[in-house]
Enzyme design. Structure first.
Site, PDB file in Angstrom:
ATOM      1  N   HIS A   1      -0.416  39.417  20.536  1.00 14.81           N
ATOM      2  CA  HIS A   1      -0.476  37.962  20.767  1.00 14.81           C
ATOM      3  C   HIS A   1       1.058  37.465  21.567  1.00 14.81           C
ATOM      4  O   HIS A   1       1.952  38.282  21.141  1.00 14.81           O
ATOM      5  CB  HIS A   1      -0.823  36.979  19.728  1.00 14.81           C
TER       6      HIS A   1
ATOM      7  N   GLN B   1      11.193  37.984  29.513  1.00 10.65           N
ATOM      8  CA  GLN B   1       9.799  37.641  29.823  1.00 10.65           C
ATOM      9  C   GLN B   1       8.639  38.676  29.336  1.00 10.65           C
ATOM     10  O   GLN B   1       9.096  39.370  28.807  1.00 10.65           O
ATOM     11  CB  GLN B   1       9.575  37.895  31.277  1.00 10.65           C
TER      12      GLN B   1
ATOM     13  N   GLU C   1       5.292  35.470  32.343  1.00 11.82           N
ATOM     14  CA  GLU C   1       4.970  35.895  33.821  1.00 11.82           C
ATOM     15  C   GLU C   1       3.757  36.085  34.031  1.00 11.82           C
ATOM     16  O   GLU C   1       2.907  36.994  33.294  1.00 11.82           O
ATOM     17  CB  GLU C   1       5.744  37.008  34.329  1.00 11.82           C
TER      18      GLU C   1
ATOM     19  N   GLU D   1      -0.136  32.600  18.858  1.00 10.89           N
ATOM     20  CA  GLU D   1      -0.079  32.087  17.500  1.00 10.89           C
ATOM     21  C   GLU D   1       0.730  30.987  17.252  1.00 10.89           C
ATOM     22  O   GLU D   1       1.773  30.688  18.092  1.00 10.89           O
ATOM     23  CB  GLU D   1       0.691  33.306  16.647  1.00 10.89           C
TER      24      GLU D   1
END
Length: 255
Positions: A179, A76, A142, A225
């Site tokens: 990102h 995550q 998350e 992205e």
């Protein structure tokens, strides 16, 4: 059900996909990568680096997996969100992810929502099943919502990209977060859809010097992205009417 403390304590981070490498990107657990040992360079192979002062990274691509880490999963990235409804709408209805697990903590005034690029057929019907599925699914995001943030005016969280949100003096922060990245069969087709859905672009596919990739923003302004699942190619005109000819070159979004 309580989430283990080490999960809740993970810092705000993201796996940054380099826009300089025009090859397919995939999330792979160590269990998968072990099966690909024959495809990786040996520890004796030194890669030719194109950048002055760059590291020789060949040793990181070869050799056995360190003992005790064989079953580790990059599970995550956590980001804090202002409004969970808007964020779930974006990640599930725009990017096509599914909510695979969520937990509510009213005593601590926050909820967490785990989304992932999976089919709804894999989402489990019980809380225990959803937790186990989530903890073994690579590449989850998350979304953490602190109660009341949705009532605040303007932006709440700093995105890390030349952002002044939350700073005492109003100056922009040169943040470390960059990102999140996804790959799609065709960047231009995907961005046409994003544009029709009203998604905000930081960079359309033909903007700037790098053609064939894009950056969009989620409801909190975090960058996503958009990269191709194959060769980096350009088309004459993108969804915002920007021509492939020209461009201002690379822009460092942290500044």
């Amino acid at each position: 059900m309580m989430i283990p403390s080490f999960i809740l304590a993970l810092p705000l981070l993201a796996a940054s996909v380099s826009a300089f490498i025009p090859t397919p990107t995939a999330t792979i657990s160590y269990r998968d990568s072990n099966r690909r040992s024959n495809d990786r360079p040996s520890s004796k192979t030194q890669l030719n680096m194109s950048t002055e002062g760059a590291l020789d990274v060949s040793s990181y691509m070869a050799g056995p997996t360190p003992e005790g880490t064989e079953d580790f999963i990059m599970q995550q990235t956590m980001v804090r969100v202002k409004d969970p409804k808007k964020s779930l709408d974006f990640y599930c209805n725009v990017l096509g992810f599914k909510l695979i697990h969520y937990s509510e903590f009213p005593e601590w005034k926050f909820n967490v929502y785990f989304v992932a690029p999976v089919s709804s057929s894999t989402v489990q019907s019980t809380e225990a099943g959803r937790w186990n599925h989530c903890m073994t699914t690579p590449g989850c995001i998350e979304l953490t919502w602190n109660y009341g943030s949705e009532k605040e005016e303007g932006k709440v969280y700093n995105t890390g990209n030349a952002d002044s949100t939350g700073t005492g003096d109003g100056a922009k922060v040169k943040g470390g977060f960059g990102h999140i990245g996804i790959t799609v069969p065709n960047v231009y087709t995907a961005c046409e859809r994003f544009h029709k859905l009203g998604v905000e672009f930081q960079k359309s596919p033909n903007a700037g010097g790098m053609k064939g990739l894009a950056f969009v923003k989620d409801p909190d302004g975090y960058l996503i992205e958009i990269l191709p699942q194959g060769e980096m190619v350009s088309e004459p005109v993108d969804c915002l009417g920007v021509a492939a000819e020209g461009g201002e070159g690379y822009k460092d979004n942290s500044k």
